[in-house]
Design an enzyme around this catalytic site. Structure first.
Site, PDB file in Angstrom:
ATOM      1  N   LYS A  74     -34.711  20.724  -5.877  1.00 20.93           N
ATOM      2  CA  LYS A  74     -36.029  20.281  -6.374  1.00 20.93           C
ATOM      3  C   LYS A  74     -36.694  19.530  -5.230  1.00 20.93           C
ATOM      4  CE  LYS A  74     -36.777  18.562 -10.568  1.00 20.93           C
ATOM      5  NZ  LYS A  74     -37.657  19.539 -11.238  1.00 20.93           N
TER       6      LYS A  74
HETATM    7  N1  PMP Z   1     -38.151  25.170 -13.202  1.00 20.22           N
HETATM    8  C1  PMP Z   1     -38.826  24.259 -12.494  1.00 20.22           C
HETATM    9  C2  PMP Z   1     -39.722  24.715 -11.406  1.00 20.22           C
HETATM   10  C3  PMP Z   1     -38.689  22.902 -12.791  1.00 20.22           C
HETATM   11  O1  PMP Z   1     -39.370  21.982 -12.104  1.00 20.22           O
HETATM   12  C4  PMP Z   1     -37.854  22.504 -13.856  1.00 20.22           C
HETATM   13  C5  PMP Z   1     -37.728  21.054 -14.210  1.00 20.22           C
HETATM   14  N2  PMP Z   1     -36.707  20.433 -13.477  1.00 20.22           N
HETATM   15  C6  PMP Z   1     -37.159  23.500 -14.561  1.00 20.22           C
HETATM   16  C7  PMP Z   1     -37.334  24.819 -14.212  1.00 20.22           C
HETATM   17  C8  PMP Z   1     -36.241  23.128 -15.685  1.00 20.22           C
HETATM   18  O2  PMP Z   1     -35.144  22.419 -15.196  1.00 20.22           O
HETATM   19  P1  PMP Z   1     -34.328  21.405 -16.085  1.00 20.22           P
HETATM   20  O3  PMP Z   1     -33.986  22.119 -17.332  1.00 20.22           O
HETATM   21  O4  PMP Z   1     -33.136  21.089 -15.264  1.00 20.22           O
HETATM   22  O5  PMP Z   1     -35.189  20.229 -16.323  1.00 20.22           O
END
Ligand code: PMP
Length: 333
Positions: free
Chosen positions: A162
């Site tokens: 991220k």
């Molecule tokens: N895709 C993106 C681009 C994101 O920013 C997120 C949020 N973190 C997710 C998917 C979903 O991830 P998570 O379930 O770990 O929050």
């Protein structure tokens, strides 16, 4: 100076080991990350459970945070256990139980050359009450707008991370969707398949089968996504992981976004605006209302997060020592 209007109930933030009042400015405007997005971050949630506030899947989020730092070639000045402890302290300091938790590791002030050789890595943790969509929107389902810009390809970046700067793509397109009067953006990947939302993964349901895509489709494999796949399999639902074509989405019985911030947010309408300059074609998903599979999964997910499903207590990290607190009688909320 900085009010907390859009950071509900945020009182203090944790920055390099100390707490600061929310309104206290501590950063120089020439900080490296502000100019180049040279940061990595996490989005985590805590929930109210019968044994006190608990953080959902904290070790998995911390693992991803460390991977993100590694991908960004950043040295993290703290270990996972210390960050976990700092998160718990930040929740307590803010007297928050159900909160959104944002750890951010960034190159701070030093130099502004692209190589941040004199800019130290610094860690910030903030918590507040946050919901991407209001409750009634989540209950009714939202509209998604397929934007013309494609998701960055998995051959261009390590999709496990991220990375702060990458989110300019999300921000631009989230704004674009709203300019077109839809609730959220949806990205295709370079292959033309459905990828993900600006900050959420996507699932579809067809003939009782739950389907989502994977990293090779240029998505972040979210922790909520992994959670839901496991819960769906446990409950006997058929699941499939693979590319989702646009046609499959348009013809799906149900669809929803999944993510820590959006939790499960049903999608009841999709507008295909993928051809820039052409009018978007609008598709109703299923009956145009929240489907049965989505509703059940959303309820189970909430129950798991709130500590109501013993099988999934393994995903909870209690903010306080659970042994030190009597368990209130159910219903406790
Ligand atoms: N895709 C993106 C681009 C994101 O920013 C997120 C949020 N973190 C997710 C998917 C979903 O991830 P998570 O379930 O770990 O929050």
């Amino acid at each position: 100076m900085f009010d907390n209007t859009y950071f509900k109930n945020a009182k203090k933030y944790w920055y390099n080991g100390k707490f600061y009042a929310w309104s206290d400015p501590t950063l120089h405007p020439m900080s490296h990350a502000l100019h180049y997005g040279s940061s990595v971050f996490e989005g985590i949630r805590s929930y109210v459970t019968p044994k006190g506030p608990a953080i959902f899947r904290l070790p998995e989020h911390l693992d991803r945070f460390l991977i993100s730092a590694q991908v960004a070639k950043m040295e993290i000045p703290y270990g996972a256990a210390e960050i976990g402890q700092a998160i718990k302290l930040t929740l307590q300091e803010n007297r928050l139980q159900a909160a959104y938790i944002r750890p951010l590791l960034f190159y701070s002030y030093g130099n502004l050359g692209l190589v941040p050789m004199h800019s130290p890595e610094e860690l910030l943790i903030a918590v507040w009450e946050f919901s991407v969509f209001p409750r009634d929107k989540k209950n009714k389902g939202i509209s998604a707008y397929i934007v013309p810009w494609r998701r960055i390809h998995h051959r261009q970046l390590d999709m496990r991370a991220k990375l702060g700067g990458l989110y300019i793509l999300s921000a631009i397109n989230a704004v674009a969707a709203r300019e077109h009067d839809y609730d959220e953006a949806l990205f295709l990947n370079l292959e033309g398949n459905v990828a993900e939302g600006p900050g959420a993964n996507i699932f579809i349901v067809k003939n009782g089968q739950l389907k989502t895509n994977e990293r090779s489709e240029s998505i972040l494999e979210g922790i909520t996504r992994t959670t839901l796949l496991e819960m769906a399999r446990d409950s006997g639902l058929r699941t499939k992981v693979g590319p989702i074509t646009r046609k499959e989405l348009f013809e799906a019985d149900e669809a929803f976004f999944s993510g820590t911030a959006v939790e499960i947010t049903p999608i009841v309408l999709v507008a295909d605006g993928s051809e820039a300059g052409q009018e978007a074609k609008v598709f109703t998903i299923g009956q145009g209302r929240v489907g049965e599979v989505t509703r059940r999964l959303a309820e189970d997910y909430q129950a798991a997060c709130c500590g109501l499903l013993p099988h999934y207590h393994k995903w909870l990290t209690y903010v306080e020592d659970p042994a030190a607190r009597p368990v209130p009688a159910y219903p406790f909320r």
